[in-house]
Design a protein around this motif. Sequence first.
Motif, PDB file in Angstrom:
ATOM      1  N   LYS A  58     -17.660 112.953 -18.225  1.00 57.74           N
ATOM      2  CA  LYS A  58     -18.557 114.087 -17.993  1.00 57.74           C
ATOM      3  C   LYS A  58     -18.391 114.622 -16.576  1.00 57.74           C
ATOM      4  CE  LYS A  58     -23.397 115.316 -18.456  1.00 57.74           C
ATOM      5  NZ  LYS A  58     -24.744 114.813 -18.730  1.00 57.74           N
ATOM      6  N   CYS A  59     -18.097 115.891 -16.475  1.00 56.85           N
ATOM      7  CA  CYS A  59     -17.956 116.515 -15.156  1.00 56.85           C
ATOM      8  C   CYS A  59     -19.329 116.599 -14.487  1.00 56.85           C
ATOM      9  CB  CYS A  59     -17.357 117.911 -15.303  1.00 56.85           C
ATOM     10  SG  CYS A  59     -17.164 118.752 -13.718  1.00 56.85           S
ATOM     11  N   PRO A  60     -19.437 116.158 -13.224  1.00 55.73           N
ATOM     12  CA  PRO A  60     -20.743 116.188 -12.549  1.00 55.73           C
ATOM     13  C   PRO A  60     -21.196 117.600 -12.173  1.00 55.73           C
ATOM     14  CG  PRO A  60     -19.042 115.366 -11.060  1.00 55.73           C
ATOM     15  CD  PRO A  60     -18.406 115.534 -12.413  1.00 55.73           C
ATOM     16  N   HIS A  61     -20.307 118.567 -12.221  1.00 60.62           N
ATOM     17  CA  HIS A  61     -20.692 119.932 -11.837  1.00 60.62           C
ATOM     18  C   HIS A  61     -21.615 120.565 -12.875  1.00 60.62           C
ATOM     19  CE1 HIS A  61     -19.714 124.397 -11.457  1.00 60.62           C
ATOM     20  NE2 HIS A  61     -20.506 124.096 -10.444  1.00 60.62           N
ATOM     21  N   ALA A  62     -21.167 120.672 -14.118  1.00 62.79           N
ATOM     22  CA  ALA A  62     -22.004 121.284 -15.156  1.00 62.79           C
ATOM     23  C   ALA A  62     -21.807 120.611 -16.517  1.00 62.79           C
ATOM     24  CB  ALA A  62     -21.738 122.775 -15.250  1.00 62.79           C
ATOM     25  N   GLY A  63     -21.293 119.397 -16.501  1.00 60.49           N
ATOM     26  CA  GLY A  63     -21.281 118.599 -17.720  1.00 60.49           C
ATOM     27  C   GLY A  63     -20.123 118.793 -18.674  1.00 60.49           C
ATOM     28  N   ALA A  64     -19.087 119.480 -18.264  1.00 57.73           N
ATOM     29  CA  ALA A  64     -17.945 119.682 -19.171  1.00 57.73           C
ATOM     30  C   ALA A  64     -17.286 118.353 -19.523  1.00 57.73           C
ATOM     31  CB  ALA A  64     -16.922 120.608 -18.519  1.00 57.73           C
ATOM     32  N   ASP A  65     -16.576 118.366 -20.625  1.00 58.72           N
ATOM     33  CA  ASP A  65     -15.851 117.187 -21.091  1.00 58.72           C
ATOM     34  C   ASP A  65     -14.483 117.165 -20.392  1.00 58.72           C
ATOM     35  OD1 ASP A  65     -14.459 115.244 -22.426  1.00 58.72           O
ATOM     36  OD2 ASP A  65     -14.867 116.040 -24.430  1.00 58.72           O
TER      37      ASP A  65
ATOM     38  N   VAL B  31      -8.297 117.980 -13.863  1.00 60.50           N
ATOM     39  CA  VAL B  31      -8.843 119.314 -13.615  1.00 60.50           C
ATOM     40  C   VAL B  31      -9.835 119.632 -14.724  1.00 60.50           C
ATOM     41  CG1 VAL B  31      -8.290 121.751 -13.295  1.00 60.50           C
ATOM     42  CG2 VAL B  31      -6.638 120.000 -12.587  1.00 60.50           C
ATOM     43  N   CYS B  32     -11.066 119.946 -14.330  1.00 61.41           N
ATOM     44  CA  CYS B  32     -12.112 120.247 -15.313  1.00 61.41           C
ATOM     45  C   CYS B  32     -11.778 121.546 -16.070  1.00 61.41           C
ATOM     46  CB  CYS B  32     -13.454 120.391 -14.595  1.00 61.41           C
ATOM     47  SG  CYS B  32     -14.797 120.781 -15.730  1.00 61.41           S
ATOM     48  N   PRO B  33     -11.995 121.560 -17.389  1.00 63.38           N
ATOM     49  CA  PRO B  33     -11.656 122.759 -18.170  1.00 63.38           C
ATOM     50  C   PRO B  33     -12.588 123.949 -17.914  1.00 63.38           C
ATOM     51  CG  PRO B  33     -12.771 121.173 -19.563  1.00 63.38           C
ATOM     52  CD  PRO B  33     -12.540 120.489 -18.236  1.00 63.38           C
ATOM     53  N   TYR B  34     -13.796 123.728 -17.354  1.00 63.24           N
ATOM     54  CA  TYR B  34     -14.727 124.851 -17.178  1.00 63.24           C
ATOM     55  C   TYR B  34     -14.460 125.655 -15.913  1.00 63.24           C
ATOM     56  CZ  TYR B  34     -17.939 123.442 -20.952  1.00 63.24           C
ATOM     57  OH  TYR B  34     -18.513 123.142 -22.143  1.00 63.24           O
ATOM     58  N   HIS B  35     -14.639 125.018 -14.757  1.00 61.75           N
ATOM     59  CA  HIS B  35     -14.553 125.764 -13.496  1.00 61.75           C
ATOM     60  C   HIS B  35     -13.445 125.250 -12.587  1.00 61.75           C
ATOM     61  CE1 HIS B  35     -18.844 125.671 -14.876  1.00 61.75           C
ATOM     62  NE2 HIS B  35     -18.602 126.973 -14.891  1.00 61.75           N
ATOM     63  N   ARG B  36     -12.581 124.426 -13.146  1.00 67.80           N
ATOM     64  CA  ARG B  36     -11.367 123.960 -12.449  1.00 67.80           C
ATOM     65  C   ARG B  36     -11.634 123.074 -11.238  1.00 67.80           C
ATOM     66  NH1 ARG B  36      -8.413 124.640 -16.702  1.00 67.80           N
ATOM     67  NH2 ARG B  36      -8.182 126.766 -17.356  1.00 67.80           N
ATOM     68  N   TYR B  37     -12.808 122.426 -11.171  1.00 64.43           N
ATOM     69  CA  TYR B  37     -12.981 121.421 -10.135  1.00 64.43           C
ATOM     70  C   TYR B  37     -11.977 120.315 -10.400  1.00 64.43           C
ATOM     71  CZ  TYR B  37     -17.459 123.107  -8.240  1.00 64.43           C
ATOM     72  OH  TYR B  37     -18.445 123.831  -7.626  1.00 64.43           O
ATOM     73  N   THR B  38     -11.576 119.614  -9.331  1.00 64.02           N
ATOM     74  CA  THR B  38     -10.598 118.542  -9.482  1.00 64.02           C
ATOM     75  C   THR B  38     -11.189 117.215  -9.012  1.00 64.02           C
ATOM     76  OG1 THR B  38      -9.659 118.959  -7.292  1.00 64.02           O
ATOM     77  CG2 THR B  38      -8.628 120.097  -9.160  1.00 64.02           C
TER      78      THR B  38
END
Length: 110
Positions: free
Chosen positions: A42-49, A61-68
């Motif tokens: 779970k991405c800590p930014h907004a919960g993406a998988d 790399v997160c699929p939502y907002h590209r945080y790494t």
Amino acid sequence: MKWYKASGIINIEKPFIKKVKAGRKTICLVGFEGKLYAVSAKCPHAGADLSEGLCVRKLIVCPYHRYTYDLETGKGGEGQHDFIETYPVETREDGVYIGVNSVWDKLIGR
Ligand code: FES
């Protein structure tokens, strides 16, 4: 620490990103350049998988907002000020295992 076998992992030689369960944890298991990494799914930014993201060098790399996030340390990219959990991974004769500390382990510092 309790070790959980990751189901459905057949070939660890090819790169992959897969969501697996380890006890109550949902883990993103990554095979990259011959090494295995286990991080929180779970991405800590907004919960993406994160298992739907991609892997670049040793970063997921997160699929939502590209945080790494660094696959070894879990540390977020510059300016993010966040991190994801990382877990130890072992390859055994009968499969891939992920180690998860219990609350008790964390309390006594194991
Ligand atoms: S939800 Fe992962 S970067 Fe926003």
